[in-house]
Structure formats: C-alpha cells, structure tokens
Design an enzyme around this catalytic site. Structure first.
Site, PDB file in Angstrom:
ATOM      1  N   ASP A 171       0.798  -1.236   0.000  1.00  0.00           N
ATOM      2  CA  ASP A 171       0.000   0.000   0.000  1.00  0.00           C
ATOM      3  C   ASP A 171       0.829   1.285   0.000  1.00  0.00           C
ATOM      4  OD1 ASP A 171      -2.374  -1.345  -0.126  1.00  0.00           O
ATOM      5  OD2 ASP A 171      -2.977  -0.987   1.938  1.00  0.00           O
ATOM      6  N   ARG A 195     -16.004  -3.017  -2.040  1.00  0.00           N
ATOM      7  CA  ARG A 195     -15.309  -2.495  -0.866  1.00  0.00           C
ATOM      8  C   ARG A 195     -15.896  -3.030   0.437  1.00  0.00           C
ATOM      9  NH1 ARG A 195     -11.398   0.803   0.375  1.00  0.00           N
ATOM     10  NH2 ARG A 195     -11.538   2.293   2.081  1.00  0.00           N
ATOM     11  N   ALA A 253       1.089  -0.390   9.779  1.00  0.00           N
ATOM     12  CA  ALA A 253       1.629  -1.510  10.544  1.00  0.00           C
ATOM     13  C   ALA A 253       0.545  -2.325  11.237  1.00  0.00           C
ATOM     14  CB  ALA A 253       2.640  -0.993  11.569  1.00  0.00           C
ATOM     15  N   HIS A 254      -0.439  -1.651  11.861  1.00  0.00           N
ATOM     16  CA  HIS A 254      -1.414  -2.393  12.661  1.00  0.00           C
ATOM     17  C   HIS A 254      -2.577  -2.924  11.838  1.00  0.00           C
ATOM     18  CE1 HIS A 254      -3.977   1.194  12.562  1.00  0.00           C
ATOM     19  NE2 HIS A 254      -4.927   0.511  13.164  1.00  0.00           N
ATOM     20  N   GLY A 291      -2.711  -3.538   7.476  1.00  0.00           N
ATOM     21  CA  GLY A 291      -2.253  -4.384   6.379  1.00  0.00           C
ATOM     22  C   GLY A 291      -1.043  -5.222   6.713  1.00  0.00           C
TER      23      GLY A 291
END
Length: 219
Positions: free
Chosen positions: A37, A88, A154-155, A157
């Site tokens: 991402d 989505r 970090a928390h 994907g």
C-alpha cells in the site's frame, strides 16, 4: 470516517524492536519482498519531509534495491481506485469510499518506488494482501516460503498479512523501520503482536543478514 490526522513521530530504532518469538533466519534464496500500500493516497496522509515517512520511503527503497540485486521477487500490493460499494464492503463503514479521483493519482505507487520491469503488482481489496489475490500462488510458484513485509499501515495491512503468512506456513519478517502507522502507539502495538509469530527487525539488520545469506550460498 476516513483517515485520522497523522502527526510526525520518530521511526523506531533497534532499541524499540521487540524480541521475536520464532528462531528463523532470513535466506535470500527463500525470501520475497512485499511492499504494501505504498500509494500516494496513503503516503500523502503523513506529514511530508518528516519522520516517519522519510525513513519509511528510504528504507523500503534500500530493501527493494537489495532484493533486486539478490534475485528476490519484489511484489507491490495496491488498493484499487474507485471501488464499487459491493467490492469495498464493510471497509466503507470505517474508511469511507477509499481511493477516488483525487489530484495526483492517489492509486499510483509513490514515485521513489515506481515498479520496474520484472516486479509484480497485485491488487488487494482488503488489508490482508493474501486475501482475494494471487500472492500465495506467486510465492509458491517461485519457491518462496519467507516474506519480508514493509509499507503501511503496521497495525492493519502489515499485521494482517503477516498473520496470514504464518497461517500458511510462510515465515513473515516485518521491518520495524520500513513500516509506518497512524500513531507511534499503533506502530509499537503492531510490532509487539507480529513478534509473537514472526520476526521483527530493522532495515540495517535485515540487510546484513541477507548479505550474509548470499555469501553463505556462494561458498
């Protein structure tokens, strides 16, 4: 709904890396690099030219260069633009409509990391890069059972993809100073959770181990 305001915060250094539970050692003959991402839409939410985004991009660029030199697969996972509501799903309730038609091509990977010939670009419609993509098939077809993860966030994907890698017997290696998050607390929490079933390390340490692994294979 949508992104919170992100403030600058220091990128974690070696002293902030939690001890990892698994005993695994990175091997360039077994590993692939996943850049998750790193699109304008997500990266531009960070304060420009400040920590952590400066180190984030520089460290990913260094890992990407070495991966190419060592012949490791380089994979970019990207969220598609203009997703339909049905595509989505529940993510709309929390994050809104996602990447739209904003100026600057929000769906494009940041210029410093533009994919090159021979690198792979996958579409992920959820935070987990394995879900509804052919990432697993790509790793199996190239004989890779280790996955280096970097990117945002970090928390979300990174953590979810690392967890799914572990569930599929792929050893996850998460680079603490090549990921970033909304807050330093989110960043730190993600590293602690990942360290239970994955290896967490710094860019410098991972590069040294990759080079050592190359030297070992050349003997």
């Amino acid at each position: 709904m949508g992104f919170p305001v992100i403030s600058s915060y220091p990128m974690p250094d070696r002293s902030a890396v939690p001890p990892s539970g698994p005993p695994w050692t990175i091997d360039p003959a077994r590993a692939a690099l996943l850049v998750h991402d790193m699109q304008n839409h997500f990266v531009q939410a960070f304060p420009p030219d400040l920590s952590p985004v400066v180190e984030l991009v520089d460290n990913i660029a260094a890992l990407r260069e070495l991966a190419g030199t060592l012949g490791m697969p380089v994979v970019f996972s990207t969220e598609p633009a203009a997703q339909r509501p049905g595509q989505r799903g529940l993510m709309t309730d929390i994050w809104g409509p996602g990447i739209g038609q904003e100026p600057g091509d929000g769906a494009a990977i940041v210029a410093q990391l533009t994919p090159r010939v021979g690198e792979h670009v996958l579409v992920n419609v959820r935070h987990n890069a394995f879900l509804r993509s052919h990432l697993g098939r790509l790793l199996r077809s190239t004989g890779r059972d280790q996955l280096i993860l970097c990117g945002v966030r970090a928390h979300l994907g990174i953590l979810l993809t690392a967890a799914d890698a572990f569930m599929n017997d792929i050893q996850p290696f998460v680079v603490a100073d090549a990921v970033a998050d909304f807050t330093p607390e989110d960043h730190s929490m993600a590293l602690r959770w990942i360290a239970r079933t994955g290896v967490v390390c710094t860019t410098d340490r991972l590069i040294r181990h990759l080079l050592h692994g190359r030297a070992a294979h050349s003997v």
